[in-house]
Enzyme design. Structure first.
Site, PDB file in Angstrom:
ATOM      1  N   CYS A 124       0.875  -1.021  -0.103  1.00 25.06           N
ATOM      2  CA  CYS A 124      -0.036  -0.077  -0.021  1.00 25.06           C
ATOM      3  C   CYS A 124       0.845   1.191   0.141  1.00 25.06           C
ATOM      4  CB  CYS A 124      -1.021   0.014   1.231  1.00 25.06           C
ATOM      5  SG  CYS A 124      -2.414   1.022   1.090  1.00 25.06           S
ATOM      6  N   CYS A 126      -0.249   4.225   2.006  1.00 22.30           N
ATOM      7  CA  CYS A 126      -0.722   5.202   3.079  1.00 22.30           C
ATOM      8  C   CYS A 126       0.516   5.505   4.013  1.00 22.30           C
ATOM      9  CB  CYS A 126      -1.929   4.713   3.559  1.00 22.30           C
ATOM     10  SG  CYS A 126      -1.630   3.051   4.453  1.00 22.30           S
ATOM     11  N   CYS A 134      -3.944   6.229   0.154  1.00 21.82           N
ATOM     12  CA  CYS A 134      -3.600   4.986  -0.335  1.00 21.82           C
ATOM     13  C   CYS A 134      -2.922   4.734  -1.789  1.00 21.82           C
ATOM     14  CB  CYS A 134      -4.417   3.639  -0.009  1.00 21.82           C
ATOM     15  SG  CYS A 134      -4.817   3.357   1.546  1.00 21.82           S
ATOM     16  N   LYS A 199     -12.149  -5.214   2.074  1.00 23.36           N
ATOM     17  CA  LYS A 199     -11.601  -4.151   2.979  1.00 23.36           C
ATOM     18  C   LYS A 199     -12.502  -3.160   3.289  1.00 23.36           C
ATOM     19  CE  LYS A 199      -7.551  -1.186   4.427  1.00 23.36           C
ATOM     20  NZ  LYS A 199      -6.185  -1.082   3.876  1.00 23.36           N
ATOM     21  N   ARG A 209      -3.681   3.408  12.693  1.00 25.68           N
ATOM     22  CA  ARG A 209      -3.039   4.654  12.003  1.00 25.68           C
ATOM     23  C   ARG A 209      -2.288   5.547  12.663  1.00 25.68           C
ATOM     24  NH1 ARG A 209      -8.760   6.185   8.969  1.00 25.68           N
ATOM     25  NH2 ARG A 209      -8.924   4.249   7.680  1.00 25.68           N
ATOM     26  N   GLU A 237     -16.168  -8.104  -4.492  1.00 21.45           N
ATOM     27  CA  GLU A 237     -14.785  -7.745  -4.670  1.00 21.45           C
ATOM     28  C   GLU A 237     -13.997  -8.940  -4.211  1.00 21.45           C
ATOM     29  OE1 GLU A 237     -13.198  -4.863  -4.799  1.00 21.45           O
ATOM     30  OE2 GLU A 237     -14.516  -3.285  -4.185  1.00 21.45           O
ATOM     31  N   LYS A 252     -11.748  -7.571   6.101  1.00 24.23           N
ATOM     32  CA  LYS A 252     -11.086  -6.962   7.148  1.00 24.23           C
ATOM     33  C   LYS A 252     -11.900  -5.754   7.309  1.00 24.23           C
ATOM     34  CE  LYS A 252      -7.042  -4.013   7.942  1.00 24.23           C
ATOM     35  NZ  LYS A 252      -6.008  -3.470   7.364  1.00 24.23           N
ATOM     36  N   SER A 278      -6.586  -3.606  14.649  1.00 25.44           N
ATOM     37  CA  SER A 278      -6.202  -2.736  15.900  1.00 25.44           C
ATOM     38  C   SER A 278      -7.184  -2.380  16.859  1.00 25.44           C
ATOM     39  CB  SER A 278      -5.544  -1.382  15.220  1.00 25.44           C
ATOM     40  OG  SER A 278      -5.962  -0.802  14.532  1.00 25.44           O
ATOM     41  N   TYR A 317      -2.839  -9.161  16.351  1.00 25.12           N
ATOM     42  CA  TYR A 317      -1.996  -8.844  17.030  1.00 25.12           C
ATOM     43  C   TYR A 317      -2.133  -9.497  18.320  1.00 25.12           C
ATOM     44  CZ  TYR A 317      -2.416  -4.842  13.959  1.00 25.12           C
ATOM     45  OH  TYR A 317      -2.576  -4.071  12.666  1.00 25.12           O
TER      46      TYR A 317
END
Length: 328
Positions: A124, A126, A134, A199, A209, A237, A252, A278, A317
């Site tokens: 990506c 970003c 992005c 996504k 972020r 998609e 996601k 996150s 995570y």
């Protein structure tokens, strides 16, 4: 009452009485081999900077990252997913596709120190652009097709550095196709692609972020990431990514999109990943720190639910924590 499933002859609690019985009857099982652990890598040496909204996660320099990747390997985790924090940002995110960029160096480091560890890379722009979007900005809008060329260059440099699984996440139409063509042209026909196929433009990305320094400097990402209200579009998609050459597809976030994971599992035979993002992680950590929930059973229940919905691969995570718990 008589017949099948009738009380008192049928007592479903019989299989819940002890741990051994519950283990035998368990339908869904977590395995570290199915986890991918995300990591945020930056320049420098000896850097292990805590990410405030993501307790237990850090921005790490190459040397520390290698140690963390080694720990993940020892825990039996299936792979790592790399996000890069560049030395400098610019409108075209040039460090993202620099052969000597931070992610490319991170891939080489892991492959040198832990050659058997699967390395996936986020493809990506970003993290690398000064505007935080992005893709390429042209007349105030994201130019889809100009972005494709840069995403393809990024993925190619990752694979040339040794990456096993580039993962395009920009949500540009044709991103998987562009990367597949670029890899094939350089002889990487056998390198698989994991597409961030569905996504969503989610509020759950806020802590990420902060970790990646990738907040957009104007507007939002709703013109390219998906509307959270749309599940039928998510299937389109995913179908599109498969047609373009994706070997693994992804949904996601995960928690608020269990229905999308389930529908994707029922409709498509491709390996299916789900990203436990996150914000989902941070909510559990924050509530646990307040003493409002017990982190271990809540986390295990959450990840089991993601797998039960149909995910083959879980990007989380929590991967290291859960892998440790599973060893006990």
């Amino acid at each position: 009452m008589t017949g099948y499933n009738a009380y008192p002859e049928t007592r479903l609690r019989r299989l819940r009485g002890t741990d051994p019985l519950r283990n035998l009857a368990r339908e869904t099982r977590l395995s570290p081999k199915e986890f991918i652990y995300p990591m945020f890598v930056m320049h420098g040496h000896g850097v292990r900077e805590p990410i405030e909204p993501m307790p237990g996660c850090h921005q790490v320099s190459l040397d520390v990252m290698s140690d963390e990747a080694g720990e993940a390997a020892e825990l039996g985790i299936g792979g790592v997913l790399l996000f890069g924090l560049p030395a400098e940002k610019d409108p075209l995110g040039t460090e993202g596709y620099d052969p000597e960029g931070i992610v490319q160096e991170a891939v080489r480091t892991i492959k040198r120190d832990h050659p058997d560890m699967l390395v996936s890379t986020d493809v990506c722009m970003c993290e690398y652009t000064d505007h935080g979007h992005c893709g390429v900005i042209d007349n105030g809008k994201i130019d889809n097709d100009q972005t494709l060329e840069l995403l393809a260059r990024t993925a190619l440099t990752h694979v040339q550095a040794g990456a096993d699984l580039p993962a395009p996440s920009a949500m540009m139409d044709g991103q998987v196709w562009a990367i597949r063509q670029a890899l094939n042209a350089e002889g990487y026909d056998d390198t698989p692609i994991m597409g961030y196929a569905a996504k969503f433009a989610s509020g759950f990305y806020g802590p990420f972020r902060v970790a990646a320094g990738s907040s957009p400097q104007f507007g939002d990402r709703k013109s390219y990431q998906m509307d959270p209200a749309n599940s039928r579009m998510a299937m389109r998609e995913i179908e599109s990514d498969i047609a373009e050459g994706a070997d693994i597809v992804m949904v996601k976030p995960a928690m608020a999109y269990m229905d999308v994971i389930r529908e994707a599992r029922e409709r498509f035979n491709h390996p299916l990943a789900a990203y436990n993002v996150s914000g989902e992680y941070s909510m559990v950590k924050a509530a646990a720190q307040q003493g409002w929930i017990d982190e271990r059973p809540v986390t295990t229940e959450l990840l089991t639910g993601i797998k039960r919905a149909g995910a083959d691969i879980i990007i989380s995570y929590f991967a290291k924590d859960v892998a440790r718990w599973l060893q006990e």
